[in-house]
Design an enzyme around this catalytic site. Structure first.
Site, mmCIF file in Angstrom:
data_model
loop_
_atom_site.group_PDB
_atom_site.id
_atom_site.type_symbol
_atom_site.label_atom_id
_atom_site.label_comp_id
_atom_site.label_asym_id
_atom_site.label_seq_id
_atom_site.Cartn_x
_atom_site.Cartn_y
_atom_site.Cartn_z
ATOM 1 N N GLY A 241 0.616 -1.228 0.042
ATOM 2 C CA GLY A 241 0.014 -0.108 -0.045
ATOM 3 C C GLY A 241 0.952 1.087 -0.007
ATOM 4 N N GLY A 246 2.207 2.065 5.409
ATOM 5 C CA GLY A 246 3.203 1.253 5.540
ATOM 6 C C GLY A 246 3.921 1.702 6.819
ATOM 7 N N GLU A 263 5.769 -3.447 1.154
ATOM 8 C CA GLU A 263 5.830 -3.135 -0.277
ATOM 9 C C GLU A 263 5.106 -1.797 -0.530
ATOM 10 O OE1 GLU A 263 6.188 -2.960 -3.685
ATOM 11 O OE2 GLU A 263 4.697 -4.792 -4.115
ATOM 12 N N CYS A 297 2.414 -0.164 -8.620
ATOM 13 C CA CYS A 297 3.536 0.437 -7.643
ATOM 14 C C CYS A 297 4.700 0.502 -8.703
ATOM 15 C CB CYS A 297 3.733 -0.297 -6.398
ATOM 16 S SG CYS A 297 3.978 -2.066 -6.911
#
Ligand code: UN1
Length: 509
Positions: A241, A246, A263, A297
């Site tokens: 996310g 995070g 991640e 991402c």
């Protein structure tokens, strides 16, 4: 833009797909979670989510299953993942369609995402026979030093909307062969695909004769995720996310000495050198920047082109962007579907405005593409902005199809620009010069977790370890030796002699 399907058409498609995936009637009119499709912006139905206080029991189920599962030999655990891979093959089209309906990615990419799941299942089945430890030469006579890898416990998987099923499968396939069980908190925007995957895993477990509750779903908003994160029985939290999410997860998990695999955001660049093959470079850039409507991402967000090729490259990109078909992700000809919701569109719009205020020149796009009959569907034109320098907006990740063009004259400066952002996920260089390519992938080149040559920063295969440095969070998922992140290492010294020599030659009494 091509005409959108009507909402009843998409809803009917979803109903059929869900039934074939074993989730015939997931909806409950009183449910708190609205399942929306970004294709039309309409609501498909409501699902009842969990409350934070339900999480204790959900983790309890996964923990109970873990107590049995860790006793099953790893190659036998691999059978569940083999069955899951088989079910995914059988249901590839339906699950791919559901991904397109729920996440808005074009069907080719929805299917690609399911293929990525099948691939990781194959890898994990092989891995189930290769959880190798080492034997290390002991300095003491009559002693053996060895490592074994043991299951960790319950793995909490927090996933994002943009890869709603693949990221779950990377974590789950590997976690299961490693002997763990999984509690999955999917994105609130991707509840239906989560229900379908949960069904498929349950079916795989039945086929393999494995215990119940190897995978447990925790549906709901951020508080439900927070309860998973805080549960001390969750040995590893694997979170995908934003960097803000995070950061919160990392702090909470560290505080209870749990393990994290993060991640998070990327701000991926491609350096285009004078010798680059421009045909290949343009195709690669367009897929990496406009594909998935800029919501990977790994999406390409910055091009750093040598001054000698920058103008031609910009011209060719503008021409390519002009011809990109935007529209329903369910139409075969579409290459760019919607962004997830109004918030994503607003962030895109605000970033374009800020970029222009910071001296950027809008080369293409920037606007919303309006669909008359679908007010809450958010289609945006992929956007190109020529930037005089790497300003604040460029250093930030905007999760939409927004590509900044920067120029350089010295490769060392290009590498510095590549690295001068807080994120460190993926990067690429386009060159035919072996020295430039080798420098970029060397220790003094790109500082990212993924460093590609003559192919864009997105679209990684599952065989490599996936993840990045700095604010991307440092985690590694998928292939290579990423499985070690899902296990605990036990180092054993075994004395098979009748003497007791001490390490470092210490004599004691
Ligand atoms: C993500 O966007 O969270 O490398 C994952 C890629 C895909 C995975 C992206 N295999 O672009």
């Amino acid at each position: 833009m091509t005409a959108l399907p009507t909402h009843p058409e998409v809803a009917a498609l979803a109903t059929g797909v869900l039934a074939r995936l074993g989730v015939p009637d997931p909806f409950d009119p009183g449910g708190d979670l609205a399942c929306r499709t970004p294709v039309t912006g309409g609501i498909l139905g409501r699902v009842r989510g969990h409350r934070p206080q339900d999480v204790d029991a959900l983790v309890g189920r996964a923990d109970h299953a873990f107590q049995q599962w860790r006793r099953v030999p790893a190659p036998a655990r691999g059978q569940v993942v083999r069955e899951l891979g088989q079910l995914l093959r059988e249901h590839k089209r339906d699950l791919g369609l559901l991904v397109s309906i729920e996440a808005g990615k074009i069907l080719a990419e929805g299917l690609g995402e399911v293929q990525e799941m099948i691939d990781i299942c194959e890898l994990a089945v092989g891995q189930s026979r290769q959880l190798f430890g080492r034997i290390i030469a002991s300095e003491r006579p009559g002693h053996r030093l060895m490592e074994q890898w043991h299951p960790l416990g319950v793995v909490g998987v927090l996933s994002a909307f943009n890869f709603p099923v693949a990221v779950w499968s990377w974590n789950t396939a590997i976690a299961l062969v490693c002997g763990n069980t999984v509690v999955w908190k999917p994105s609130e925007h991707a509840v239906l695909t989560a229900l379908a995957c949960d069904r498929l895993l349950a079916e795989a477990a039945v086929r393999a004769g494995a215990p119940d509750d190897l995978g447990v779903l925790a549906l709901g908003a951020a508080e439900v995720g927070a309860a998973v994160v805080d549960d001390p029985r969750v040995a590893l939290v694997s979170a995908t996310g934003s960097t803000e999410t995070g950061r919160a997860v990392a702090g909470r998990v560290a505080n209870r000495f749990g393990r994290c695999l993060l991640e998070l955001g990327g701000n991926n660049a491609a350096v285009v050198c004078p010798s680059a093959d421009l045909d290949l470079t343009v195709r690669s850039i367009v897929f990496a920047a406009a594909g998935t409507a800029g919501q990977r991402c790994t999406t390409l967000r910055r091009v750093i082109a040598h001054a000698s090729v920058a103008d031609e490259l910009a011209e060719r990109l503008v021409a390519a962007y002009r011809s990109l078909p935007i529209g329903s992700p369910l139409d075969e000809g579409t290459l760019v579907g919607p962004v997830i919701n109004a918030v994503a569109h607003e962030r895109h719009r605000a970033a374009v405005e800020q970029a222009v205020a910071e001296g950027g020149r809008l080369l293409h796009g920037g606007d919303r593409v309006l669909a008359d009959d679908a007010a809450d569907a958010w289609y945006v034109q992929p956007t190109l902005i020529d930037m005089p320098e790497q300003t604040a907006v460029v250093r930030r990740e905007t999760f939409s199809p927004l590509l900044y063009l920067l120029t350089y004259t010295d490769l060392a400066d290009a590498i510095e620009l590549n690295n001068a952002v807080p994120q460190g996920l993926s990067s690429a260089i386009f060159t035919r010069d072996v020295r430039e390519a080798e420098l970029f992938v060397s220790a003094t080149g790109s500082d990212c977790g993924i460093v590609n040559v003559n192919t864009g920063p997105s679209g990684a295969e599952i065989g490599g370890a996936f993840g990045g440095e700095k604010e991307t969070g440092g985690g590694r998922e998928s292939g290579s030796d990423a499985w070690k992140g899902y296990m605990r290492r036990a180092t054993s010294t075994v004395n098979y002699s009748s003497d007791l020599p001490l390490a470092q030659g210490v004599s004691f009494g």
